[in-house]
Design a protein around this motif. Structure first.
Motif, PDB file in Angstrom:
ATOM      1  N   VAL A 134       0.846  -0.996  -0.296  1.00 54.50           N
ATOM      2  CA  VAL A 134      -0.099   0.049   0.075  1.00 54.50           C
ATOM      3  C   VAL A 134       1.001   1.308  -0.040  1.00 54.50           C
ATOM      4  N   GLU A 135       1.947   1.254   0.843  1.00 50.84           N
ATOM      5  CA  GLU A 135       2.788   2.364   0.904  1.00 50.84           C
ATOM      6  C   GLU A 135       3.418   2.585  -0.634  1.00 50.84           C
ATOM      7  N   GLY A 136       3.633   1.635  -1.266  1.00 49.31           N
ATOM      8  CA  GLY A 136       4.071   1.795  -2.696  1.00 49.31           C
ATOM      9  C   GLY A 136       3.303   1.986  -3.818  1.00 49.31           C
ATOM     10  N   ALA A 137       1.973   2.083  -3.435  1.00 46.02           N
ATOM     11  CA  ALA A 137       1.187   2.234  -4.455  1.00 46.02           C
ATOM     12  C   ALA A 137       0.690   3.662  -4.684  1.00 46.02           C
ATOM     13  N   PRO A 138       0.787   4.545  -5.898  1.00 54.16           N
ATOM     14  CA  PRO A 138       0.803   5.790  -6.086  1.00 54.16           C
ATOM     15  C   PRO A 138      -0.537   6.332  -5.705  1.00 54.16           C
ATOM     16  N   ASP A 139      -1.748   5.370  -6.000  1.00 54.21           N
ATOM     17  CA  ASP A 139      -3.045   5.750  -5.751  1.00 54.21           C
ATOM     18  C   ASP A 139      -3.570   5.454  -4.390  1.00 54.21           C
ATOM     19  N   MET A 140      -2.849   5.209  -3.258  1.00 51.95           N
ATOM     20  CA  MET A 140      -3.468   4.948  -1.907  1.00 51.95           C
ATOM     21  C   MET A 140      -2.571   5.666  -0.981  1.00 51.95           C
ATOM     22  N   ASP A 141      -3.270   5.911   0.143  1.00 51.81           N
ATOM     23  CA  ASP A 141      -2.560   6.284   1.229  1.00 51.81           C
ATOM     24  C   ASP A 141      -2.639   5.216   2.671  1.00 51.81           C
ATOM     25  N   LEU A 142      -1.750   4.823   3.270  1.00 51.20           N
ATOM     26  CA  LEU A 142      -1.814   4.089   4.547  1.00 51.20           C
ATOM     27  C   LEU A 142      -2.073   5.118   5.445  1.00 51.20           C
ATOM     28  N   VAL A 143      -3.242   5.105   5.995  1.00 50.64           N
ATOM     29  CA  VAL A 143      -3.788   5.868   6.978  1.00 50.64           C
ATOM     30  C   VAL A 143      -3.915   5.332   8.412  1.00 50.64           C
ATOM     31  N   ALA A 144      -3.892   4.008   8.662  1.00 48.82           N
ATOM     32  CA  ALA A 144      -3.752   3.573  10.048  1.00 48.82           C
ATOM     33  C   ALA A 144      -3.315   1.994   9.762  1.00 48.82           C
TER      34      ALA A 144
END
Ligand SMILES: NC(=O)C1=CN([C@@H]2O[C@H](COP(=O)(O)OP(=O)(O)OC[C@H]3O[C@@H](n4cnc5c(N)ncnc54)[C@H](OP(=O)(O)O)[C@@H]3O)[C@@H](O)[C@H]2O)C=CC1
Ligand SMILES: O=C(O)C1=N[C@H](C(=O)O)C[C@H](O)C1
Length: 251
Positions: free
Chosen positions: A25-35
């Motif tokens: 998820v951290e490496g996906a440009p269209d995602m933010d890891l929020v929790a």
């Protein structure tokens, strides 16, 4: 980076799959890891962080509580954790009935090859009365048989029944307890646990004078990540319960 990244929360981030998912998820440009929420942490963190999608790689004994919390709070969910019986799936459908826009994807296996192997087994099943499944996993795995093997056996049983094909018999009259494996639907499933393995499945079909073997090997947990990321991207557009990545892949 995209304008409106998908806000993702990962449950079980210290586990083998959860840690891999955090990296993906951290490496996906269209995602933010929020929790991230591990055992002992407060699940409310995913609501406070305004997550859009919760990903669960925890344990069969806690996943239902996590999923209930996500649905009750209007969050989409992608679930890889095993332990989903028909009764559990019916319970999830019941929760979702009261939450029209919410999507839940439960996938026994996110690896493309495993999904294809299940589909191939389903196709072969109506031609072979006799089939057995062998699943092989690392020795830290908590459950047996694997969710994938149980799902595969269910698909074979259903496909045979739909074709009016009775399961084949064998001549075994004397056996040591467990020697013929567990029975799922009407298919024998055998579980191997060894250090060094990751996740592997063989589906064996037999008929007079021939056998057909379908085998899939995940040698690394990165194999599950394209499917997990696809699930995260697709689940907001799939209200209700989806069981199996094959539906998202449109196989
Ligand atoms: N669908 C798929 O493609 C795949 C599915 N799986 C399945 O995913 C699940 C996890 O597998 P794996 O990562 O190997 O297992 P692990 O044991 O490595 O990880 C499970 C994690 O869940 C955490 N946990 C336990 N209870 C809670 C809770 N209440 N809230 C949040 N986190 C919690 C544990 O934390 P702690 O360490 O603190 O106890 C642990 O870190 C299994 O059911 C497995 O079969 C696995 C691979 C692929
Ligand atoms: O625990 C695992 O490792 C795996 N669990 C899933 C299962 O039980 O089918 C998916 C894959 O086999 C890896």
């Amino acid at each position: 980076m995209t304008d409106n990244p998908i806000r993702v929360a990962v449950l079980g981030p210290r586990g083998r799959m959860g840690a891999q998912t955090v990296r993906a998820v951290e490496g996906a440009p269209d995602m933010d890891l929020v929790a991230t929420v591990g055992s002992g942490d407060d699940l409310a963190a995913v609501v406070d962080a305004k997550a859009d999608v919760v990903v669960d790689f925890t344990r069969p004994d806690v996943v239902m509580d996590n999923l209930r919390f996500a649905v009750d709070n209007g969050l989409h969910a992608v679930v890889g954790t095993t332990g989903f019986t028909e009764e559990r799936l019916a319970e999830v459908r019941g929760w979702l009935a009261g939450k029209p826009g919410i999507g839940v994807l439960i996938a026994p296996n996110f690896a493309l090859g495993a999904v294809l192997a299940m589909r191939f087994a389903q196709q072969a099943a109506k031609f072979y009365a006799s089939a057995e499944v062998i699943e092989l996993h690392h020795n830290r795995k908590a459950d047996a048989p694997s969710g994938t093997a149980a799902h595969t056996a269910g698909l074979i049983s259903q496909a045979r029944a739909a074709a009016g094909l009775a399961p084949g018999s064998d001549a075994t009259t004397s056996e040591l307890d467990g020697a013929r494996g567990a029975t799922v639907g009407d298919v024998r499933v055998h579980s191997v646990r060894l250090p060094g393995l990751v996740a592997h499945e063989e589906i064996l079909f037999g008929a007079e004078g021939e056998t057909l073997t379908i085998r899939h090997d995940s040698m690394d947990r990165v194999s599950f990540m394209p499917g997990v990321l696809l699930g995260i991207r697709q689940v907001p557009n799939r209200p209700g319960l989806t069981v199996g990545l094959e539906h998202v892949l449109d196989l």
